[in-house]
Design a protein around this motif. Structure first.
Motif, PDB file in Angstrom:
ATOM      1  N   TYR A  25     -10.694 -42.746 -31.631  1.00 43.49           N
ATOM      2  CA  TYR A  25     -10.113 -43.354 -32.819  1.00 43.49           C
ATOM      3  C   TYR A  25     -11.412 -44.374 -33.336  1.00 43.49           C
ATOM      4  O   TYR A  25     -12.012 -45.100 -32.444  1.00 43.49           O
ATOM      5  CB  TYR A  25      -9.020 -44.265 -32.350  1.00 43.49           C
ATOM      6  N   LEU A 242      -5.417 -39.327 -35.934  1.00 44.76           N
ATOM      7  CA  LEU A 242      -6.669 -39.109 -36.395  1.00 44.76           C
ATOM      8  C   LEU A 242      -6.686 -37.433 -36.385  1.00 44.76           C
ATOM      9  O   LEU A 242      -5.931 -36.671 -35.821  1.00 44.76           O
ATOM     10  CB  LEU A 242      -7.768 -39.217 -35.276  1.00 44.76           C
ATOM     11  N   SER A 256      -9.776 -40.946 -38.896  1.00 47.80           N
ATOM     12  CA  SER A 256      -8.798 -41.770 -38.361  1.00 47.80           C
ATOM     13  C   SER A 256      -8.314 -42.862 -39.294  1.00 47.80           C
ATOM     14  O   SER A 256      -8.850 -43.246 -40.173  1.00 47.80           O
ATOM     15  CB  SER A 256      -9.266 -42.289 -36.942  1.00 47.80           C
TER      16      SER A 256
END
Length: 278
Positions: A25, A242, A256
């Motif tokens: 992320y 994501l 993301s």
């Protein structure tokens, strides 16, 4: 390389759930390029845009028999150097690291892997160093570990953690106590479909000092052999997702985003990471 047997090291406890919920992320823009010289030295350049701040570093990795040398230079002119020796003795890995110009950053670490245990101990290379010890005992199904750090200058324990894990073919559960007993963390990882790498996971963190709970749940799935998607949400209304695509071998592009469902009028955070390898 060291052949990992048994329960692994202390950071491995709960790692499957942490990777599912937090790995890849990205809230910023990051670009990474890796190239290789004719004699096998890997050179990696990376840059990260964090708002108005741009951070960059260049690192090299050179392997010679069982010795790996890593050197990284960042935008603050810090030089990070790590020497790793794989198996100077059976089941042992030795790591020596330091950061220039910080004269107090030197550290030596020894790791030992056994069928029923994993031990790591490190010592700061100063007159009054910080000593860290972590150990895990168990097998591939059940393991218990502890992680402590002692400051010889103050005579105090600065870290005292403990955790246990239970692992089956498709399930990993762990329970850990950290922050000198102030925080308890329970995590769960379950493989739904190995064929599509589909999995679900959850993590509950309780702070005794503030009496607050943080619950995060997430999932991952392969859309095709080269494209993965992940999503997570916590009890504070933060939702993230994501998509990661391997557009050529070992080269990844990851997009993301995160939204606050309790303040939907705020702009969503969007991150982009591009990693290129030849």
């Amino acid at each position: 390389m060291v052949f990992v047997k048994g329960p692994g090291l202390y950071p491995d406890i709960g790692k499957r759930a942490r990777d599912l919920l937090y790995k890849d992320y990205q809230g910023d823009q990051k670009f990474t390029l890796t190239t290789y010289t004719s004699n096998g030295v890997a050179i990696t350049s990376s840059g990260t845009q964090k708002g108005d701040l741009f951070l960059a570093d260049v690192s090299t990795q050179m392997k010679n028999k069982n010795i790996t040398t890593d050197v990284k230079v960042d935008t603050n002119s810090n030089v990070y150097t790590t020497f790793t020796v794989d198996e100077p003795a059976p089941g042992v890995k030795a790591i020596f690291s330091f950061v220039a110009p910080d004269q107090k950053s030197g550290k030596v670490e020894l790791q030992y892997f056994h069928e029923y245990s994993g031990i790591s101990t490190s010592l700061g290379l100063t007159a009054k160093p910080i000593v860290n010890f972590s150990g895990v005992a168990g097998n591939h199904t059940f393991a218990f570990g502890t992680d402590v750090s002692f400051d010889t200058e103050t005579g105090n324990f600065i870290k005292s953690n403990a955790a246990l894990s239970f692992t089956t073919a498709d399930l990993v559960a762990s329970l850990g106590l950290s922050d000198k007993g102030e925080t308890v963390t329970a995590s769960y990882f379950h493989t739904v479909s190995p064929l599509t790498n589909t999995a679900v996971g959850a993590e509950m963190v309780h702070s005794f000092s503030t009496n607050e709970n943080t619950l995060t749940i997430g999932t991952q799935h392969l859309l095709d052999p080269l494209t993965a998607v992940k999503a997570r949400v916590n009890n504070y209304g933060k939702a993230s997702a994501l998509i990661q695509h391997e557009w050529r071998p070992k080269s990844l592009i990851t997009i993301s985003g995160e939204v606050d469902t309790r303040a939907i009028e705020k702009s969503a955070k969007v991150g982009l990471a591009v990693a290129l390898k030849p």
